[in-house]
Design an enzyme around this catalytic site. Structure first.
Site, PDB file in Angstrom:
ATOM      1  N   VAL A  82       0.836  -1.207   0.000  1.00 43.21           N
ATOM      2  CA  VAL A  82       0.000   0.000   0.000  1.00 43.21           C
ATOM      3  C   VAL A  82       0.870   1.255   0.000  1.00 43.21           C
ATOM      4  O   VAL A  82       0.525   2.257  -0.638  1.00 43.21           O
ATOM      5  CB  VAL A  82      -0.944   0.004   1.223  1.00 43.21           C
ATOM      6  CG1 VAL A  82      -1.746   1.306   1.291  1.00 43.21           C
ATOM      7  CG2 VAL A  82      -1.897  -1.189   1.167  1.00 43.21           C
ATOM      8  N   CYS A  83       2.001   1.207   0.684  1.00 44.41           N
ATOM      9  CA  CYS A  83       2.840   2.392   0.878  1.00 44.41           C
ATOM     10  C   CYS A  83       3.244   3.094  -0.419  1.00 44.41           C
ATOM     11  O   CYS A  83       3.096   4.317  -0.517  1.00 44.41           O
ATOM     12  CB  CYS A  83       4.073   2.037   1.700  1.00 44.41           C
ATOM     13  SG  CYS A  83       3.679   1.516   3.389  1.00 44.41           S
ATOM     14  N   PRO A  84       3.736   2.382  -1.442  1.00 39.64           N
ATOM     15  CA  PRO A  84       4.125   3.117  -2.649  1.00 39.64           C
ATOM     16  C   PRO A  84       2.961   3.820  -3.328  1.00 39.64           C
ATOM     17  O   PRO A  84       3.142   4.878  -3.935  1.00 39.64           O
ATOM     18  CB  PRO A  84       4.739   2.042  -3.554  1.00 39.64           C
ATOM     19  CG  PRO A  84       4.246   0.741  -3.022  1.00 39.64           C
ATOM     20  CD  PRO A  84       4.071   0.953  -1.548  1.00 39.64           C
ATOM     21  N   GLU A  86       0.535   5.363  -1.833  1.00 39.01           N
ATOM     22  CA  GLU A  86       0.356   6.621  -1.113  1.00 39.01           C
ATOM     23  C   GLU A  86       1.465   7.608  -1.447  1.00 39.01           C
ATOM     24  O   GLU A  86       1.203   8.780  -1.746  1.00 39.01           O
ATOM     25  CB  GLU A  86       0.344   6.369   0.387  1.00 39.01           C
ATOM     26  CG  GLU A  86      -0.849   5.600   0.907  1.00 39.01           C
ATOM     27  CD  GLU A  86      -0.901   5.591   2.413  1.00 39.01           C
ATOM     28  OE1 GLU A  86      -1.955   5.946   2.953  1.00 39.01           O
ATOM     29  OE2 GLU A  86       0.111   5.246   3.050  1.00 39.01           O
ATOM     30  N   LEU A  87       2.709   7.152  -1.376  1.00 41.38           N
ATOM     31  CA  LEU A  87       3.833   8.058  -1.576  1.00 41.38           C
ATOM     32  C   LEU A  87       3.871   8.608  -2.993  1.00 41.38           C
ATOM     33  O   LEU A  87       4.174   9.791  -3.213  1.00 41.38           O
ATOM     34  CB  LEU A  87       5.149   7.358  -1.227  1.00 41.38           C
ATOM     35  CG  LEU A  87       5.540   7.430   0.256  1.00 41.38           C
ATOM     36  CD1 LEU A  87       4.625   6.584   1.117  1.00 41.38           C
ATOM     37  CD2 LEU A  87       6.992   7.018   0.472  1.00 41.38           C
TER      38      LEU A  87
END
Length: 231
Positions: A82-84, A86-87
């Protein structure tokens, strides 16, 4: 300060009943249970450390951004799923943040070397590519602990987002569970709302967007808004 000390002393007997026996774990336990928590309308907890900025290492701190909005967001780990999303979404809207006098800072418990490796990885492979805002290393976990988003057992941070105004005051907090990504549109909307309220003194109703009607915060003045929306 005296009140905080008394609160700590009063809590010691109960804390000791549940505290871990390992020295490092005990220290972290005490910090997490006695430090003041971040609160809206209060000064944002100070932070600083090594960040990756334009593919280089740089020391940054909250004071560097005085006079600007700061969007400080925590995410669990580099090289995850999920993190990439968002970033990269934040990077794609960075010009919109800058137009609002806002800077974005990402933060996780990874090292600055890990941040750099993730930035140097292709987006097709789950990397970040050349994002245009700092990624701050919180490898000692003190920043996540200060902002009350650290999961002590797992050693990673929840998806916390903190919006700090140009005077260093914390104006907005959201914290998502690990599997749930955040809305970049909502972060921009909140900054727009804060800026409008501070400039005009009127308040923003539910689902307010830039350009929408606002409310005069007094009994008579507010009727103008309610009469318009309840025809």
């Amino acid at each position: 300060m005296a009140g905080l000390f008394r609160t700590f002393i009063n809590r010691v007997p109960n804390l000791l009943k549940t505290a871990p026996t390992n020295t490092t774990a005990f220290r972290n336990f005490v910090l997490s249970t006695t430090l003041l928590k971040p609160r809206v309308q209060e000064p944002a907890p100070d932070f600083g450390g090594i960040a990756v900025v334009n593919k280089d290492f740089k020391q940054i701190k909250l004071a560097d951004y005085k006079g600007k909005f700061v969007v400080l967001f925590f995410y669990p780990l580099d090289f995850t799923f999920v993190c990439p999303t968002e970033l990269i979404s934040l990077d794609e809207r960075i010009d919109d943040f800058h137009s609002l006098n806002a800077e974005v800072i990402g933060c996780s418990i990874d090292s600055h070397f890990s941040h750099l490796g993730w930035i140097n990885s292709s987006r097709k492979d789950g990397g970040l590519g050349n994002i245009r805002y700092p990624l701050l290393s919180d490898i000692n976990k003190n920043i996540a602990r200060k902002y009350d988003v650290l999961l002590e057992n797992e050693g990673i941070a929840l998806r916390g987002m903190f919006i700090i105004d140009p005077n260093g005051i914390l104006r907005h907090i959201t914290v998502n569970d690990l599997p749930i990504g955040r809305s970049v549109d909502e972060a921009i909307r909140i900054i727009e709302a804060i800026a409008f309220v501070d400039e005009h003194g009127e308040v923003c109703p539910a689902n307010w967007k830039k350009g929408s009607k606002t409310i005069k915060p007094d009994p008579k003045g507010s009727l103008e808004y309610f009469n318009n929306v309840n025809k």
